[in-house]
Each structure stands twice: as structure tokens, then as C-alpha cells.
Design a protein around this motif. Structure first.
Motif, mmCIF file in Angstrom:
data_model
loop_
_atom_site.group_PDB
_atom_site.id
_atom_site.type_symbol
_atom_site.label_atom_id
_atom_site.label_comp_id
_atom_site.label_asym_id
_atom_site.label_seq_id
_atom_site.Cartn_x
_atom_site.Cartn_y
_atom_site.Cartn_z
ATOM 1 N N GLY A 70 0.792 -1.219 0.000
ATOM 2 C CA GLY A 70 0.000 0.000 0.000
ATOM 3 C C GLY A 70 0.827 1.273 0.000
ATOM 4 O O GLY A 70 0.280 2.363 0.170
ATOM 5 N N ARG A 71 2.125 1.143 -0.194
ATOM 6 C CA ARG A 71 3.017 2.300 -0.245
ATOM 7 C C ARG A 71 3.995 2.132 -1.403
ATOM 8 O O ARG A 71 4.321 1.015 -1.790
ATOM 9 N N VAL A 72 4.449 3.258 -1.924
ATOM 10 C CA VAL A 72 5.523 3.240 -2.911
ATOM 11 C C VAL A 72 6.616 4.194 -2.457
ATOM 12 O O VAL A 72 6.379 5.081 -1.635
ATOM 13 N N GLU A 73 7.800 3.989 -3.010
ATOM 14 C CA GLU A 73 8.915 4.891 -2.759
ATOM 15 C C GLU A 73 9.292 5.581 -4.056
ATOM 16 O O GLU A 73 9.405 4.938 -5.097
ATOM 17 N N VAL A 74 9.474 6.887 -3.962
ATOM 18 C CA VAL A 74 9.941 7.678 -5.097
ATOM 19 C C VAL A 74 11.362 8.094 -4.765
ATOM 20 O O VAL A 74 11.614 8.664 -3.698
ATOM 21 N N THR A 75 12.290 7.774 -5.660
ATOM 22 C CA THR A 75 13.681 8.160 -5.486
ATOM 23 C C THR A 75 14.088 9.045 -6.649
ATOM 24 O O THR A 75 13.435 9.059 -7.696
ATOM 25 N N TRP A 76 15.175 9.788 -6.477
ATOM 26 C CA TRP A 76 15.706 10.654 -7.536
ATOM 27 C C TRP A 76 17.063 10.076 -7.921
ATOM 28 O O TRP A 76 17.995 10.071 -7.131
ATOM 29 N N LEU A 77 17.147 9.550 -9.135
ATOM 30 C CA LEU A 77 18.333 8.841 -9.586
ATOM 31 C C LEU A 77 18.849 9.412 -10.894
ATOM 32 O O LEU A 77 18.091 9.986 -11.680
#
Length: 124
Positions: A70-77
Motif C-alpha cells: 500500500g506504499r511506494v517509494e519515489v527516489t531521484w536517480l
């Protein structure tokens, strides 16, 4: 992409009634990574990209399943030496601004190797 995003907003208005476009629709919650990526791309935020060998070729966001359902992670790559680490707080804050306007709950964390990530979940 623009048509898909307009469709998303229309579905929200139909499903959510008076809450309208400010609350994620049930299908968005079921397809969380896709819904978050669609919202970010519609806002003009560029996704990161890989070449055929799996090397990062473009700096941008990446959406991945979160540590909990029920969660996602957003990363900056970005590509090695491309400066993505120095941009991540500003860029992830911009991602959070977009997503929070659309009703998502966002928390900015510092993870492994002191890299930041955004945890995104539907409102409770």
C-alpha cells in the motif's frame, strides 16, 4: 500521457463525488506505482531512464514498491557522477508537492547511504 491523466481526473470526479479530484480513486490505490508515476509525468517531472545494459542514462524520478504493502517509494536517480544526489531533496520535495495536491500522503526520509526517498501512500 496527457489523455490518461485527464481520464484519471475524470474518474476521480465520477467516483469521489463532492471530494472530486482531491482524493485518489480506488483503482489508483490498487495500481499505486502506475498512478504515482502518471501524476509525476503529467506534472512535467522527468522519469529516470536505463539503457539496454541497465545503466542509468537520465536523471529523474523512479517509483518502486514500498517496504510495506500500500506504499511506494519515489527516489531521484541519475547516471554516476551526474549530480542526482545533490538535487534529490529539492526534486523530491517538488514531487511531494505534486502528489499532495492530488490527495496522496508523502513523507521524505533519509535511507541507506544517506540518500533521500519519498514514501507515498493513500490517505487513511
Amino acid at each position: 500521457m496527457r489523455t490518461a491523466y485527464e481520464g484519471l481526473l475524470q474518474i476521480r470526479r465520477l467516483v469521489n463525488g463532492p471530494a472530486g479530484a482531491a482524493v485518489p480513486a480506488p483503482w489508483e490505490v490498487r495500481q499505486l506505482p502506475r498512478a504515482v508515476a502518471l501524476a509525476l509525468e503529467a506534472a512535467g517531472i522527468t522519469p529516470s531512464a536505463l539503457d539496454a545494459e541497465g545503466r542509468r542514462t537520465r536523471t529523474g524520478y523512479r517509483v518502486a514498491p514500498g517496504a510495506e504493502p500500500g506504499r511506494v517509494e519515489v527516489t531521484w536517480l541519475g547516471p554516476p557522477g551526474g549530480g542526482a544526489a545533490g538535487e534529490e531533496q529539492e526534486r523530491l520535495t517538488a514531487c511531494a508537492d505534486v502528489l499532495e495536491r492530488l490527495g496522496w500522503v508523502c513523507l521524505l526520509y533519509r535511507g541507506a547511504r544517506r540518500r533521500r526517498f519519498l514514501e507515498v501512500e493513500p490517505p487513511r
